[in-house]
Scaffold this motif. Structure first.
Motif, PDB file in Angstrom:
ATOM      1  N   UNK A  71       0.759  -1.252   0.126  1.00  0.00           N
ATOM      2  CA  UNK A  71      -0.104  -0.077   0.033  1.00  0.00           C
ATOM      3  C   UNK A  71       0.677   1.218   0.032  1.00  0.00           C
ATOM      4  N   UNK A  72       0.480   2.046  -0.879  1.00  0.00           N
ATOM      5  CA  UNK A  72       1.650   3.377  -0.960  1.00  0.00           C
ATOM      6  C   UNK A  72       1.469   4.192   0.386  1.00  0.00           C
ATOM      7  N   UNK A  73       0.480   4.018   1.037  1.00  0.00           N
ATOM      8  CA  UNK A  73       0.300   4.814   2.270  1.00  0.00           C
ATOM      9  C   UNK A  73       1.558   4.472   3.363  1.00  0.00           C
ATOM     10  N   UNK A  74       2.101   3.386   3.148  1.00  0.00           N
ATOM     11  CA  UNK A  74       3.005   2.599   4.072  1.00  0.00           C
ATOM     12  C   UNK A  74       4.654   2.910   3.435  1.00  0.00           C
ATOM     13  N   UNK A  75       4.775   3.414   2.167  1.00  0.00           N
ATOM     14  CA  UNK A  75       6.052   3.419   1.461  1.00  0.00           C
ATOM     15  C   UNK A  75       7.077   4.427   2.254  1.00  0.00           C
ATOM     16  N   UNK A  76       6.780   5.238   2.898  1.00  0.00           N
ATOM     17  CA  UNK A  76       7.668   5.943   3.764  1.00  0.00           C
ATOM     18  C   UNK A  76       7.916   5.213   5.009  1.00  0.00           C
ATOM     19  N   UNK A  77       7.144   4.710   5.352  1.00  0.00           N
ATOM     20  CA  UNK A  77       7.125   3.812   6.871  1.00  0.00           C
ATOM     21  C   UNK A  77       8.409   2.789   6.452  1.00  0.00           C
ATOM     22  N   UNK A  78       8.108   2.423   5.330  1.00  0.00           N
ATOM     23  CA  UNK A  78       8.978   1.164   4.837  1.00  0.00           C
ATOM     24  C   UNK A  78      10.302   1.653   4.713  1.00  0.00           C
ATOM     25  N   UNK A  79      10.620   2.750   3.901  1.00  0.00           N
ATOM     26  CA  UNK A  79      12.006   3.382   3.718  1.00  0.00           C
ATOM     27  C   UNK A  79      12.575   3.572   4.948  1.00  0.00           C
ATOM     28  N   UNK A  80      12.008   4.072   5.836  1.00  0.00           N
ATOM     29  CA  UNK A  80      12.702   4.468   7.248  1.00  0.00           C
ATOM     30  C   UNK A  80      12.654   3.465   8.250  1.00  0.00           C
ATOM     31  N   UNK A  81      12.299   2.263   7.917  1.00  0.00           N
ATOM     32  CA  UNK A  81      12.288   1.217   9.045  1.00  0.00           C
ATOM     33  C   UNK A  81      13.623   0.585   9.204  1.00  0.00           C
TER      34      UNK A  81
END
Length: 370
Positions: free
Chosen positions: A261-271
């Motif tokens: 889901x696009x809404x979690x892309x930033x979270x994934x990149x920063x994890x």
């Protein structure tokens, strides 16, 4: 396209699935986040929720099932899951869309034609309206109708092969247990606000988003392996994903392409991983979501230690989000078998065992290597 490493993926999944960051929410919140909790073994479902909860309660899943805020039904891969009603309805729709009971091999094995399955849906819906019946009571009522006598053995089978297509069409689900006996009822009678089984094109974005929101990035094929053991036609499956458009983001994970889901892309990149050790119970969604064949999560040479005979899925030891061993409780001991002992410090493993013991209401357990 977003490019990330597996460490970021596992860090995000650990957090997103309430493993590294347990929730103060309810059993329904955990089941929603995981897109269902496998409930083939009731104690495993309870453990899956307890280890993800800040303040675990005994029998939290059982209470939610009794209240109808979770539904227990044959869902993903034909196994019993506890799911919130909206996700359950979506899963039933997509699984049912494969029409597996219309295949000649299914008809030959289980002795029911598509026409008889359709008739069973009508009969069972009528029998269960406003009622909760044991398997024997339900089967006796069905066999009293003409044309079903030859299905008696299959209908009474604990595997429920002939009942599953009825569940996938919304005719029945499991009801509250009556002592040690399984019961069945109509979802509309059990779950407040049950809206019925939607059309597949309506159901697909609901379940795809839920799946990718816990186990992404993943491919359409991984989603279908989790859903139906790859029973959905490939063109239909890819069409569901394509229809979601910008709601999904393509992700390159060290050369493996998937979507989330696009809404979690930033979270994934920063994890980022914290190096923690975590213990999970048997049949846990953490491995069932991606599947035991995912070699990024579980090395192929150790798969047989997790995916055992008769479909048993072992309790897991996670290190850095990857499966690094299995464990079992023997008396007051947590007997741990690691794939590589050098990966886990004794202190970290003891802390993980103590966290698990507290979650499931056990006294502190001793750590013992097998």
């Amino acid at each position: 396209m977003l490019s990330v490493g597996w460490d970021q993926v596992f860090a995000w999944r650990l957090s997103r699935q309430f493993v590294a960051a347990p929730t103060a929410g309810s059993a329904e919140d955990v089941a929603t986040r995981l897109a269902g909790v496998q409930a083939q073994v009731a104690s495993a479902a309870e453990m899956a929720v307890a280890v993800r909860s800040c303040a675990p309660r005994a029998l939290a899943v059982g209470e939610a099932l009794a209240a109808g805020t979770l539904i227990k039904t044959w869902a993903m891969r034909g196994t019993l899951h506890a799911m919130v009603p909206e996700q359950a309805a979506a899963a039933l729709s997509l699984i049912g869309s494969a029409r597996t009971w219309e295949k000649p091999s299914w008809q030959k094995t289980f002795g029911a034609t598509p026409e008889q399955v359709s008739a069973l849906v009508e009969v069972v819906s009528g029998v269960l309206a406003g009622q909760v019946l044991t398997r024997d009571e339900l089967v006796d009522a069905v066999l009293a109708e003409p044309g079903f006598a030859h299905l008696g053995e299959q209908l009474r089978s604990g595997w429920g092969a002939v009942l599953k297509p009825l569940a996938w069409q919304g005719a029945l689900c499991h009801g509250p247990a009556r002592g040690t006996k399984v019961t069945f009822t109509a979802p509309a009678d059990l779950a407040p606000g049950w809206q019925g089984v939607p059309e597949p094109d309506v159901a697909a974005p609901i379940l795809i988003r839920a799946y990718l929101g816990a186990y992404g990035p993943a491919t359409p094929e991984a989603f279908d392996a989790w859903l139906s053991r790859n029973s959905v036609r490939k063109a239909v499956l890819r069409g569901w994903f394509a229809a979601m458009g910008d709601a999904l983001t393509e992700v390159d994970v060290e050369g493996r392409i998937g979507w989330m889901p696009s809404e979690f892309a930033d979270e994934l990149a920063a994890a980022t991983l914290d190096g923690g050790v975590h213990l999970l119970g048997p049949f846990d969604q953490y491995v069932l979501g991606p599947g035991t064949g995912d070699t990024a999560l579980l090395p192929a040479e150790h798969r047989s230690k997790v995916s055992r005979t008769a479909g048993w899925i072992s309790p897991l030891v996670l290190v850095g989000g990857r499966i690094a061993g299995t464990w079992e409780q023997v008396g007051d001991d947590a007997v741990v078998s690691t794939f590589d002992a050098r990966k886990i410090s004794e202190r970290d493993l003891s802390a993980a065992v103590n966290r698990l013991a507290e979650a499931i209401g056990e006294q502190p357990l001793n750590v013992r290597a097998s």
